[in-house]
Enzyme design. Structure first.
Site, PDB file in Angstrom:
ATOM      1  N   TYR A 135       8.324 -15.604 -25.789  1.00  0.00           N
ATOM      2  CA  TYR A 135       7.705 -16.804 -26.357  1.00  0.00           C
ATOM      3  C   TYR A 135       6.999 -16.395 -27.638  1.00  0.00           C
ATOM      4  CZ  TYR A 135       4.620 -20.883 -26.733  1.00  0.00           C
ATOM      5  OH  TYR A 135       3.951 -22.007 -27.163  1.00  0.00           O
ATOM      6  N   ASP A 147       6.219  -9.260 -32.255  1.00  0.00           N
ATOM      7  CA  ASP A 147       5.204 -10.258 -31.932  1.00  0.00           C
ATOM      8  C   ASP A 147       4.203  -9.585 -31.001  1.00  0.00           C
ATOM      9  OD1 ASP A 147       3.669 -12.196 -30.765  1.00  0.00           O
ATOM     10  OD2 ASP A 147       5.299 -13.642 -30.513  1.00  0.00           O
ATOM     11  N   LYS A 150      -4.849 -13.788 -30.757  1.00  0.00           N
ATOM     12  CA  LYS A 150      -5.689 -13.555 -29.574  1.00  0.00           C
ATOM     13  C   LYS A 150      -6.858 -12.599 -29.854  1.00  0.00           C
ATOM     14  CE  LYS A 150      -1.994 -14.859 -26.388  1.00  0.00           C
ATOM     15  NZ  LYS A 150      -2.250 -16.161 -25.803  1.00  0.00           N
TER      16      LYS A 150
HETATM   17  N1  HOZ Z   1       1.167 -19.986 -24.049  1.00  0.00           N
HETATM   18  C1  HOZ Z   1      -0.019 -19.501 -23.442  1.00  0.00           C
HETATM   19  C2  HOZ Z   1       0.253 -18.457 -22.438  1.00  0.00           C
HETATM   20  N2  HOZ Z   1       1.202 -17.503 -22.740  1.00  0.00           N
HETATM   21  C3  HOZ Z   1      -0.803 -20.615 -22.805  1.00  0.00           C
HETATM   22  C4  HOZ Z   1      -1.918 -20.992 -23.651  1.00  0.00           C
HETATM   23  C5  HOZ Z   1      -2.883 -21.971 -23.020  1.00  0.00           C
HETATM   24  O1  HOZ Z   1      -2.488 -22.847 -22.293  1.00  0.00           O
HETATM   25  O2  HOZ Z   1      -4.043 -21.841 -23.317  1.00  0.00           O
END
Ligand code: HOZ
Length: 429
Positions: free
Chosen positions: A144, A239, A267
């Site tokens: 992702y 990434d 992050k």
């Molecule tokens: N895509 C995020 C986890 N891999 C989720 C982010 C969220 O819902 O805060």
């Protein structure tokens, strides 16, 4: 557990926000719950609006490697906020954070700050396309890279959780220019590059996949990506939004000793505030506007609060022994989890690297999207509810990582292990 206030807020939120949440996985649908609304978090503890407190293993999906509301991070934000929260002009904090990021990642001569991991990855592929004059992006099933159009093809995270690995609204032309192949499949990767190499602008990969659950690269996988892309003038993008400053100060690229052409971060570098970044060598970054023609901009980019939080966090991470301690703790914890699963005869496959791990409810070794999909998501949902009832806050999806932080002490880990043991017994009973 009393959840009246969360239930009220969720009902209200559903009238105002799609699904009642600002990011789909948070709706907790795949684990058969309604979300709990958070009031506060401190260290590794998170408290909901009804006053229930949990040991947090989500760590805000990665950033909170020091735990929540770390005093040095909070103080940096407080002091900076008093001077103004956004200028739309350069400030010294951007230079300081850029210096720290480039020092930690030798593959970066320059870095551009943006506001999220999605912005970082979409900007990185634009740069790769401009640099190569080619259009095709190669990614890996279950990885992702945020929610830009090019990446919503066989994607992980919320799409995998909700069983919608693609998304309507992505133009066919974009789909045509994205090739998604199985993670860790060296043979197919080589074949793809042999057949399509001259059309491919970039290969983007999570050097350790964290969005189909944790899936580490198999020996030779990252090396092959590096060799084959270099041979064909294709831009290799790591990434490291999750792994940057998580697996080592210099991320997965330090841990595996492989330098990509471009790196995407997010992050941790924002200390829990919204930040993303992309960077690389001058040959590429020199093409970003205003030095070059590749346009990318943002009103809140380099936001002083986010920069200050990031600087404070990185300063703590640099202290001697930080990663060794986190590694040892994580290693011990994973070993305990494995032994609990074995004793309870629960078929699980635990993938761990550093302080990120996923306990897949499957007997199969999980090495890619297909093997991740063998996990029993219903069993995970029951486990999630069992753990929540015992005061442990897990990710509301089988296909996410959980993260240990510096704030998880032995007493917290013992409680998590005891809760796991009870949950596993219940699952098998
Ligand atoms: N895509 C995020 C986890 N891999 C989720 C982010 C969220 O819902 O805060």
């Amino acid at each position: 557990m009393q959840t009246t206030r969360s239930a009220q807020l969720f009902a209200q939120a559903r009238q105002l926000i799609p699904g009642g949440v600002n990011s789909p996985v948070r709706a907790c649908r795949s684990v058969g719950c309604d979300p709990l609304f958070v009031h506060k978090a401190q260290g590794c503890l998170i408290t909901d609006v009804d006053g229930n407190t949990f040991i947090d293993l989500v760590s805000s999906w990665g950033p909170m490697i020091l735990g929540h509301a770390h005093p040095e991070v909070v103080e940096a934000i407080r002091q900076t906020a008093a001077l103004g929260t956004s200028f739309g002009a350069p400030s010294p904090l951007e230079v300081e954070l850029a210096e720290k990021v480039c020092a930690a990642f030798p593959s970066l001569d320059k870095v551009r700050f943006v506001n999220s991991g999605t912005e970082a990855t979409m900007s990185a592929i634009r740069l790769a396309r401009a640099h190569t004059g080619r259009d095709v992006v190669v990614k890996f099933d279950g990885c992702y890279h945020g929610h830009a159009d090019s990446f919503l093809i066989k994607a992980g995270s919320g799409l995998l959780t909700l069983g919608i690995p693609g998304s309507p609204g992505v133009p066919e032309d974009i789909v045509k220019n994205t090739i998604s192949i199985p993670y860790n499949d060296i043979v197919l990767f080589k074949k793809t590059l042999q057949e399509r190499g001259k059309d491919i602008a970039c290969v983007i990969v999570e050097p350790v996949a964290g969005n189909m659950g944790v899936v580490p690269p198999e020996p030779g996988f990252l090396e092959t990506l590096r060799e084959e892309t270099s041979a064909q003038g294709i831009v290799l993008i790591f990434d490291e939004v999750i792994t940057g400053f998580r697996l080592a100060l210099g991320g997965a690229q330090e841990r595996f000793g492989i330098q990509p052409d471009l790196t995407c971060l997010g992050k941790i570098i924002g200390g829990g505030l919204p930040v993303g970044a992309y960077g690389g060598k001058e040959a590429l970054m020199g093409k970003v506007a205003p030095d070059g023609p590749v346009y990318q901009a943002g009103t809140l980019s380099g936001n002083p609060l986010a920069m200050a939080a990031g600087i404070a966090m990185l300063d703590v991470l640099k202290r001697p022994g930080f990663y060794t301690e986190l590694e040892e703790k994580s290693d011990w914890f994973a070993a305990e989890l494995r032994s609990i699963a074995q004793k309870a005869a629960v078929p699980v496959s635990l993938n761990r690297i550093g302080s990120m791990m996923t306990c897949f409810f499957t007997q199969e070794k999980v090495h890619d999207y297909t093997s991740a999909m063998t996990a029993d998501t219903q069993r995970y949902a029951s486990h999630y509810r069992n753990m929540l009832a015992q005061g442990v806050w897990l990710a509301p999806s089988q296909f996410e990582a959980f993260f240990l932080s510096a704030a998880h002490e032995r007493s917290h880990l013992d409680k998590i292990l005891a809760a796991t043991e009870a949950s596993f017994k219940k699952l098998m009973g």
